[in-house]
Design an enzyme around this catalytic site. Sequence first.
Site, short mmCIF file in Angstrom:
data_model
loop_
_atom_site.label_atom_id
_atom_site.label_comp_id
_atom_site.label_asym_id
_atom_site.label_seq_id
_atom_site.Cartn_x
_atom_site.Cartn_y
_atom_site.Cartn_z
N GLY A 1 0.85 -1.25 0.01
CA GLY A 1 0.08 0.02 0.00
C GLY A 1 0.98 1.28 -0.03
CG LEU A 2 2.08 3.15 3.14
CD1 LEU A 2 3.45 2.90 3.80
CD2 LEU A 2 1.10 4.11 3.73
CB CYS A 3 0.75 3.20 -3.88
SG CYS A 3 0.05 1.95 -3.79
N GLY A 4 -1.31 6.17 -2.28
CA GLY A 4 -2.58 6.73 -2.98
C GLY A 4 -3.53 6.08 -3.34
#
Length: 291
Positions: A89-92
């Site tokens: 994750g952590l990709c908008g």
Amino acid sequence: MPSLKDLKIRIESVKNTRKITKAMQMVAAAKLRRAQDAAEAARPYAERFNAVLGGLAASVGTSGSAPKLLAGTGSDQVQLLVVMTAERGLCGGFNSSIAKLARAKADELIAQGKTVKILTVGKKGREQMKRDLGDYFIGHVDLSEVKHIGYVNAQDIARDLLTRFDAGEFDVATIFYNRFQSVISQIPTAQQVIPASFEDQEDAGEGSLYDYEPDEEAILADLLPRGVATQIFSALLENGASEQGARMSAMDNATRNAGEMIDKLTIEYNRSRQAVITSELIEIISGAEAL
């Protein structure tokens, strides 16, 4: 009102978070260049390959001798959705945009009375769709241990799809992924891979200029499975570049937000500290006057 100690701890915590997001942004930027080059380098081959297949398909048409991968089963009742997302994750909104498109397509097909099956590639999309569409899952491809996507990974997925198609498990297969456009723009895309679909057939008229040996049907029977793998490989590369671009943009925003929060907390800390100092001075002056 938080104490000075609480504010100081919170400021240090946000500073540490900013260091992490900044580092992740720099890593994503380094990976983006390699992933973008790979995706852009694969586009001309994939487009030309599809154009050649489109020309051959146009000359063969839907005759009885046409390969099954081209002619299809004659039905579209059973639909297989291959949802390709990231392992992390952590990709908008990268993962959610793909899952949203696939979910909308699944809902549309279900409303039409079609049978829907879902194969997930990447755990983030699977996690997002599991609650609503978990009953339709038939398989999962785990790429968490793969550092660099290669053609062999696409071949494994294509082989699975072709085996299921030959076994009659579905009639139509569609892949969902993000097409890379820029760091801040990734386009959620749905592309039918089985049976083969060629929307752009500019070279279809070239079929009459060539004599094929063996005939077109035999060539298509050999090339169409490769075409499925090529389309999947191109989608994986597009997804890889889109993921790094989205992560770079998201971490840049997070870094700037952390900086703004640090500034606000610092102002609040200084005001609280000044208030404490002022209060102490007043107490000292009041005590001196009382004496």
